[in-house]
Design a protein around this motif. Structure first.
Motif, mmCIF file in Angstrom:
data_model
loop_
_atom_site.group_PDB
_atom_site.id
_atom_site.type_symbol
_atom_site.label_atom_id
_atom_site.label_comp_id
_atom_site.label_asym_id
_atom_site.label_seq_id
_atom_site.Cartn_x
_atom_site.Cartn_y
_atom_site.Cartn_z
ATOM 1 N N UNK A 1 -48.753 83.169 38.057
ATOM 2 C CA UNK A 1 -48.898 84.807 38.480
ATOM 3 C C UNK A 1 -48.403 84.870 40.006
ATOM 4 N N UNK A 2 -48.850 84.066 40.750
ATOM 5 C CA UNK A 2 -48.146 84.062 42.086
ATOM 6 C C UNK A 2 -46.634 83.895 41.976
ATOM 7 N N UNK A 3 -46.012 83.186 41.269
ATOM 8 C CA UNK A 3 -44.638 83.248 41.122
ATOM 9 C C UNK A 3 -43.977 84.440 40.935
ATOM 10 N N UNK A 4 -44.839 85.076 39.899
ATOM 11 C CA UNK A 4 -44.131 86.396 39.430
ATOM 12 C C UNK A 4 -44.201 87.613 40.340
ATOM 13 N N UNK A 5 -45.389 87.416 41.090
ATOM 14 C CA UNK A 5 -45.714 88.525 42.119
ATOM 15 C C UNK A 5 -44.652 88.126 43.183
ATOM 16 N N UNK B 1 -57.834 91.367 32.948
ATOM 17 C CA UNK B 1 -56.439 92.107 32.794
ATOM 18 C C UNK B 1 -56.306 93.071 34.216
ATOM 19 N N UNK B 2 -57.369 93.939 34.345
ATOM 20 C CA UNK B 2 -57.407 95.083 35.382
ATOM 21 C C UNK B 2 -57.060 94.250 36.546
ATOM 22 N N UNK B 3 -57.704 93.143 36.951
ATOM 23 C CA UNK B 3 -57.257 92.614 38.058
ATOM 24 C C UNK B 3 -55.923 92.202 38.226
ATOM 25 N N UNK B 4 -55.736 91.425 37.292
ATOM 26 C CA UNK B 4 -54.079 91.033 37.217
ATOM 27 C C UNK B 4 -53.008 92.140 37.372
ATOM 28 N N UNK B 5 -53.151 93.279 36.536
ATOM 29 C CA UNK B 5 -52.468 94.580 36.692
ATOM 30 C C UNK B 5 -52.395 95.171 38.243
ATOM 31 N N UNK B 6 -53.854 95.475 38.714
ATOM 32 C CA UNK B 6 -53.647 96.192 39.559
ATOM 33 C C UNK B 6 -53.279 95.466 41.057
ATOM 34 N N UNK B 7 -53.564 93.904 41.223
ATOM 35 C CA UNK B 7 -53.314 93.467 42.212
ATOM 36 C C UNK B 7 -51.580 93.146 42.230
ATOM 37 N N UNK B 8 -50.997 93.172 41.144
ATOM 38 C CA UNK B 8 -49.633 93.124 41.022
ATOM 39 C C UNK B 8 -49.019 94.288 41.756
ATOM 40 N N UNK C 1 -37.235 78.936 40.028
ATOM 41 C CA UNK C 1 -37.788 77.845 40.321
ATOM 42 C C UNK C 1 -39.423 77.591 39.951
ATOM 43 N N UNK C 2 -40.092 78.759 39.453
ATOM 44 C CA UNK C 2 -41.543 78.606 39.501
ATOM 45 C C UNK C 2 -42.018 78.274 38.009
ATOM 46 N N UNK C 3 -43.170 77.937 37.735
ATOM 47 C CA UNK C 3 -43.947 77.464 36.621
ATOM 48 C C UNK C 3 -43.570 78.512 35.328
ATOM 49 N N UNK C 4 -43.438 78.298 34.441
ATOM 50 C CA UNK C 4 -43.415 79.114 33.139
ATOM 51 C C UNK C 4 -44.782 79.179 32.467
ATOM 52 N N UNK C 5 -45.109 80.563 32.248
ATOM 53 C CA UNK C 5 -46.667 80.498 31.500
ATOM 54 C C UNK C 5 -46.370 80.173 29.990
ATOM 55 N N UNK C 6 -47.336 79.542 29.577
ATOM 56 C CA UNK C 6 -47.455 79.344 27.952
ATOM 57 C C UNK C 6 -47.932 80.525 27.170
ATOM 58 N N UNK C 7 -47.026 80.817 26.344
ATOM 59 C CA UNK C 7 -47.505 81.974 25.508
ATOM 60 C C UNK C 7 -48.394 81.342 24.233
ATOM 61 N N UNK C 8 -49.486 81.739 23.910
ATOM 62 C CA UNK C 8 -50.403 81.389 23.003
ATOM 63 C C UNK C 8 -50.169 81.512 21.524
ATOM 64 N N UNK C 9 -50.157 80.748 20.542
ATOM 65 C CA UNK C 9 -49.798 81.082 19.141
ATOM 66 C C UNK C 9 -50.967 82.295 18.817
ATOM 67 N N UNK C 10 -50.594 82.743 17.506
ATOM 68 C CA UNK C 10 -51.350 83.959 16.918
ATOM 69 C C UNK C 10 -52.863 83.445 16.775
ATOM 70 N N UNK C 11 -53.256 82.366 16.417
ATOM 71 C CA UNK C 11 -54.455 81.909 16.134
ATOM 72 C C UNK C 11 -55.294 81.621 17.556
ATOM 73 N N UNK C 12 -54.374 80.984 18.490
ATOM 74 C CA UNK C 12 -54.962 81.002 19.881
ATOM 75 C C UNK C 12 -55.263 82.317 20.678
ATOM 76 N N UNK C 13 -54.411 83.300 20.258
ATOM 77 C CA UNK C 13 -54.607 84.695 20.606
ATOM 78 C C UNK C 13 -55.883 85.367 20.024
ATOM 79 N N UNK C 14 -56.120 85.050 18.733
ATOM 80 C CA UNK C 14 -57.394 85.705 18.324
ATOM 81 C C UNK C 14 -58.507 84.937 18.655
#
Length: 499
Positions: free
Chosen positions: A280-284, A408-415, A475-488
Motif C-alpha cells: 500500500x505504501x508503495x502504491x501511494x 476498505x474505507x480507510x484504504x480508499x480514503x487515505x489513498x 521496485x516495490x513489493x507486489x500484492x498477492x491476489x487471493x484465489x476465489x476460495x480465499x476471497x470467499x
C-alpha cells in the motif's frame, strides 16, 4: 484482534466457514460466482460521472477563470488552489472516520452518504463560477467555495469508491466494475471539459485581444459572466440526475462480518495498520508523483496555449482530443492490464514524457494535437491503475490479517488524502511561481519570464514527477491476489461499523 466468526448467523450444525461462504456468495451478486449484470455495472459507473464532470471543468478552466475573468492576482489563485486541495485531502480521513461509525440503513451503509452530499455539492459548484459584485474580497470568496466544494466532493467520492468492495466478492468482477466506472468517469471527464469549454469559448480566444491592446490591459468578454453562469448550471445538474440512477440501479451488498456487538478495530488503529502495509505504501508514494504530474499538465495546458504559444484558438480541440483519447483507450488498457499485468501497464504512462517536452519546445498545431492524443492515452492508464490495484492491496492485507476486520474505507480514503495533498502542493507551488515570474491577471500579453515558466510547468515538471513515480512503483513489493476460495473465506470483511 477479535475473531468475528461467532457473529455470523447460521444453523447450529453449520460450520462458520460454510455459513460465511454461503452468505457471501448469496449477497450483492447476480449468480453464485459473484457475477454482476451489465445493468448493475452501468449504474454503478454512472454514479461517478458528476464528480468527474465537475473536476474536469475545474482542472482545465478554473485557473484561467480566476486569473483572466475574476482577475485575481496569481498569489491569491495559488492560495485558492492550495486551500481547496488541502480541504479535500483533510476531509478524506474525516470521511473515513464518520463512515466508519455510521450505522446501516435501509439504503445501505454507504449510499446515504452519497445521496446526502449531492445537493450541497451542486450548489457549491455553481457558486464557484459566480462572479460576485465586490472585488476586494474575491480571493476569500473563491477560496471558501473551492474548499467547501472539495470537502463535499470527498464525502461523495469516498463512500462511492469504497462501494466497489461491496458489489461482489469476485476480484475479476470488481476489476470489471472498476473498468465500467473508469470508462464512464472518463466519459464524464470528456463531457465536463467539452460542454464547459464550448459554452465559455466566447469568453476567450484570440479575438479577446486587439492589436492595439496594451500589455497588462484586461480584455474580458462582456458575456463572460453569463457564459460561465450557464456552464456552471449545466454541470451542477448532473449531480441529481446521476445520483438518482446510482440509487435505483445499485444494491449495496450486506456485510456478513459485522460483529453483533458493533465493536471492533478503531479508525486510528486501522489507519496505523494500513500505512505500515508495504504494498500500500508503495502504491501511494508512486501515485503521489504520477497524479500530481497529471494535475499539473491539465491545469497549465490552457494557460500555456493562451499565453505561451499561438494555440489559443485550438484549446477546445486539444482538450477534446485528450479526453476522447482517454475515454476510447480505457477499455484497451483494461485488457492490457489483464493480459500483461498491472505493473507492465504502468509503463504506458511514460508515453506522455517525450511528448510533453516536445510541446514545450515546438508549440505548433500538428505537434499539439499529437501530444494531446498521446497524453490522453497516458492519463487513462494513470487513472485506471490505482483503482484497479487498490482492491489487490486490500486483499493482500487481509491475507496477512485474516482474523481482523476489513479496512476498505480507510484504504480508499487515505489513498485519496495523500494524492490530493500532493496535488495541492504541486499546484500551489507552481501557481506561486507564475506570480514570481510576473504574471499579470487579465493581461493580453505576458512577459518572457512568464512564457518560460509556463513551458517548464508543461514540460519539465510533469516529466520528472512521472519518472520518479514509475521508478517507485516498479521496485516495490507486489500484492498477492487471493484465489476465489480465499476471497470467499475472507468474507470481504469491512469496517464501516467499527468505532
Amino acid at each position: 484482534m477479535a475473531v468475528y466468526r461467532e457473529a455470523i448467523p447460521g444453523p447450529a450444525l453449520e460450520t462458520p466457514s460454510t455459513s460465511l461462504e454461503a452468505h457471501t456468495s448469496a449477497q450483492g451478486s447476480d449468480s453464485g460466482a459473484g457475477r454482476l449484470s451489465f445493468y448493475r455495472k452501468l449504474c454503478y459507473g454512472i454514479g461517478g460521472v458528476p464528480n468527474q464532470v465537475a473536476s474536469s471543468a475545474i482542472a482545465f478552466y478554473l485557473q484561467l477563470f480566476l486569473l483572466d475573468v475574476a482577475q485575481i492576482p496569481a498569489a491569491q489563485v495559488s492560495l485558492v488552489l492550495f486551500g481547496g486541495k488541502v480541504s479535500g485531502a483533510a476531509a478524506d480521513p474525516l470521511a473515513g472516520f464518520l463512515i466508519n461509525r455510521s450505522r446501516r440503513t435501509g439504503s445501505g451503509r454507504l449510499m446515504p452518504w452519497v445521496l446526502g452530499c449531492m445537493p450541497f455539492i451542486a450548489l457549491a459548484y455553481f457558486f464557484l463560477w459566480f462572479l460576485p459584485p465586490f472585488t476586494t474580497l474575491r480571493g476569500l470568496w473563491y477560496t471558501t467555495l473551492y474548499c467547501l466544494f472539495q470537502a463535499l466532493a470527498t464525502f461523495f467520492q469516498v463512500p462511492y469508491t469504497a462501494l466497489t468492495m461491496l458489489l461482489t466478492p469476485n476480484p475479476k468482477e470488481r476489476d470489471s466494475a472498476t473498468a465500467y466506472r473508469m470508462t464512464l468517469e472518463m466519459a464524464g471527464t470528456l463531457m465536463g471539459a467539452t460542454v464547459h469549454g464550448l459554452i465559455v469559448s466566447g469568453a476567450h480566444g484570440s479575438h479577446r485581444c486587439k492589436e492595439d491592446t496594451l500589455p497588462g490591459e484586461g480584455a474580458v468578454s462582456p458575456n463572460a459572466t453569463r457564459l460561465y453562469f450557464i456552464a456552471a448550471t449545466v454541470v451542477a445538474l448532473t449531480y441529481p440526475v446521476c445520483s438518482t440512477l446510482l440509487y435505483l440501479g445499485v444494491k449495496e451488498r450486506s456485510d456478513p462480518s459485522t460483529p453483533a456487538s458493533g465493536q471492533g478495530l478503531g479508525f486510528l488503529a486501522g489507519l496505523g495498520l494500513t500505512v505500515r502495509h508495504r504494498p500500500y505504501l508503495n502504491l501511494v508514494i508512486s501515485f503521489l508523483f504520477i497524479s500530481a504530474a497529471v494535475q499539473v499538465e491539465q491545469s497549465y495546458l490552457v494557460l500555456f496555449c493562451t499565453h505561451a504559444s499561438q494555440l489559443q484558438d485550438h484549446v477546445q480541440g486539444m482538450v477534446l482530443t485528450i479526453l476522447v483519447s482517454a475515454v476510447l483507450s480505457t477499455p484497451m488498457w483494461e485488457w492490457v492490464l489483464q493480459r500483461f499485468g498491472k505493473r507492465m501497464s504502468a509503463l504506458g504512462i511514460c508515453a506522455m514524457v517525450p511528448f510533453a517536452i516536445l510541446l514545450a519546445a515546438v508549440p505548433m498545431v500538428p505537434v499539439a494535437y499529437v501530444v494531446a492524443f498521446v497524453s490522453g492515452l497516458s492519463i487513462a492508464v494513470s487513472l485506471l491503475l490505482p483503482w484497479s490495484m487498490l482492491p489487490d492491496v486490500v486483499d493482500d492485507f487481509q491475507l496477512q490479517h485474516q482474523h481482523g476486520p476489513g479496512l476498505e474505507t480507510i484504504f480508499y480514503s487515505s489513498y485519496v488524502f495523500f494524492t490530493k495533498l500532493s496535488g495541492a502542493g504541486a499546484l500551489g507551488i507552481s501557481t506561486l511561481s507564475l506570480d514570481f515570474a510576473g504574471y499579470e491577471s487579465g493581461a493580453c500579453r505576458q512577459s518572457e519570464q512568464v512564457v518560460v515558466t509556463l513551458k517548464v510547468l508543461i514540460g519539465a515538471v510533469p516529466t520528472s514527477m512521472i519518472l520518479i513515480g514509475l521508478c517507485i512503483l516498479m521496485v516495490g513489493p507486489t500484492p498477492k491476489v487471493p484465489s476465489r476460495a480465499n476471497s470467499r473465506s475472507l468474507g470481504r470483511r469491512t469496517s464501516y461499523t467499527l468505532a
